[in-house]
Design an enzyme around this catalytic site. Sequence first.
Site, PDB file in Angstrom:
ATOM      1  N   LYS A 155      -4.199 -30.838  66.542  1.00 41.89           N
ATOM      2  CA  LYS A 155      -5.429 -30.858  65.885  1.00 41.89           C
ATOM      3  C   LYS A 155      -6.506 -31.247  66.911  1.00 41.89           C
ATOM      4  O   LYS A 155      -7.465 -30.753  66.645  1.00 41.89           O
ATOM      5  CB  LYS A 155      -5.488 -31.665  64.749  1.00 41.89           C
ATOM      6  CG  LYS A 155      -4.575 -30.998  63.567  1.00 41.89           C
ATOM      7  CD  LYS A 155      -4.714 -31.840  62.134  1.00 41.89           C
ATOM      8  CE  LYS A 155      -4.170 -31.141  61.161  1.00 41.89           C
ATOM      9  NZ  LYS A 155      -3.578 -32.012  60.216  1.00 41.89           N
ATOM     10  N   ARG A 156      -6.152 -32.104  67.918  1.00 47.48           N
ATOM     11  CA  ARG A 156      -7.223 -32.279  68.733  1.00 47.48           C
ATOM     12  C   ARG A 156      -7.798 -31.244  69.486  1.00 47.48           C
ATOM     13  O   ARG A 156      -8.969 -31.374  69.889  1.00 47.48           O
ATOM     14  CB  ARG A 156      -6.603 -33.309  69.695  1.00 47.48           C
ATOM     15  CG  ARG A 156      -6.249 -35.037  69.306  1.00 47.48           C
ATOM     16  CD  ARG A 156      -5.849 -35.748  70.516  1.00 47.48           C
ATOM     17  NE  ARG A 156      -4.542 -35.099  71.046  1.00 47.48           N
ATOM     18  CZ  ARG A 156      -4.398 -34.493  72.248  1.00 47.48           C
ATOM     19  NH1 ARG A 156      -5.352 -34.323  72.979  1.00 47.48           N
ATOM     20  NH2 ARG A 156      -3.330 -34.065  72.466  1.00 47.48           N
TER      21      ARG A 156
END
Length: 464
Positions: A243-244
């Site tokens: 998700k980063r």
Amino acid sequence: MIRTRFAPSPTGFLHIGGARTALFSWAFARHHGGKFILRVEDTDVARSTPEAVQAIIDGMNWLGLAHDEGPFYQMQRMDRYKLVIQEMLATGTAYRCYTTQEELDSMREEQRAKGLKPRYDGTWRPEPGKTLPTPPAGALPVIRFKNPTEGVVTWDDLVKGRIEIANAELDDLVIARADFTPTYNFCVVVDDWEMGITHVIRGDDHVNNTPRQINILKALGAQVPLYAHLSMILGDDGQKLSKRHGAVSVMQYDDEGYLPEAVLNYLARLGWSHGDDEVFSMPQFCEWFDLDHITPSAAQFNTEKLNWLNAHYLKQADNTRLVTLVQPRLEARGVTISTTPSLKAIIGLYKERVSNLNELADAAEVFYIDLHPNAETLAQHLTPEAQPALADFAAGVRDVAWETSAIAALIKSCISKHGLKMPKLAMPLRVLLTGQAQTPSVDAVIALFPRELVLKRLSFALTN
Ligand code: GLU
């Protein structure tokens, strides 16, 4: 007949890794004139949601990865799995195990203390001549698969090459819980078997499941499919994609203004190659795609390359189609699109210079809104020496023929009359008309506007 499947667990969006798996499975089926099956692995009821199912289907639709069969939902196939378990109990390839969780925990603790690999000790496993303990009254058993104890499980992975696991490494997998619900690996096996899957193309996070699945398939007398385990995708920074890295869902690429054909072309090259070819259509990809040219090493995401491909496909895209993609983005911003200037004409001029649909919407927006150029930008370009030339230009606008070449001629005559270089007039015109210092050729930009709107926007400079 080649049959492949994409088998997502609906616990989140269709992310980039899943989309690449789907693309490769789809393309392999297409290449061979086979079938591509969509199977929703929704047995993790706590984490599966209908919204996630929809998000996956939306993502597949957006990419245009059409399935030929399905979607099949595992939760709707429970009776079938249970029946197979009953048959396995009857034929002796599975057995009831009454070992409790507490017993398993202490078993594992002891094994660990002795430096052994923790595993089920086989107390309830039937063997010829072995007397089994008496089942505790009222206790509900789990069902375990009777894994072979000797020999090795081997498969020639179509990406990773030959893989061999000793059966001694695998303990007897629980295939149904105490409430008789079948477990994940078991459902996959029954489905791959009954759906006649010939090639299992999936992420390499499933490599550890494969020897267990092969053993169960063999016990069922099923044809074992071929396996191709795709290596993971790393982010731009070389770390595991997460998700980063922002774009978790393929639909986020839609939001960010990417065209599906650019994302598909990009994904196709993530771990697969055809010589030096970088830009190709999906029909071309399906014609070329094979499993021999998938690299076993991890693929690294490269946003710059995706942006480059997107810019390329924007240039190629049909203007009428781009209108249908840009118009909703403008409407979502509250911009009302009038017939003049024509959105299609604006897009035709600007699509050469942008790298996504949102930039195209940014460029188009200024034609429709009540524009107030930024004071600083104005001050920078609206120099005193430009003023008389601007006034002449505005006067000329009233009766110049409204087409690019005539407007270009008018600009030229204004600059030569006042002894200016082109940017001295072109820059303030750009800023006054579009609010932007960077635009395509200024004459072509002006020709997009209705004459009255040009006069209105120029009047600002002449009266201030
Ligand atoms: N449902 C699994 C997943 O989403 C895929 C299982 C498989 O392809 O065998 O990771």
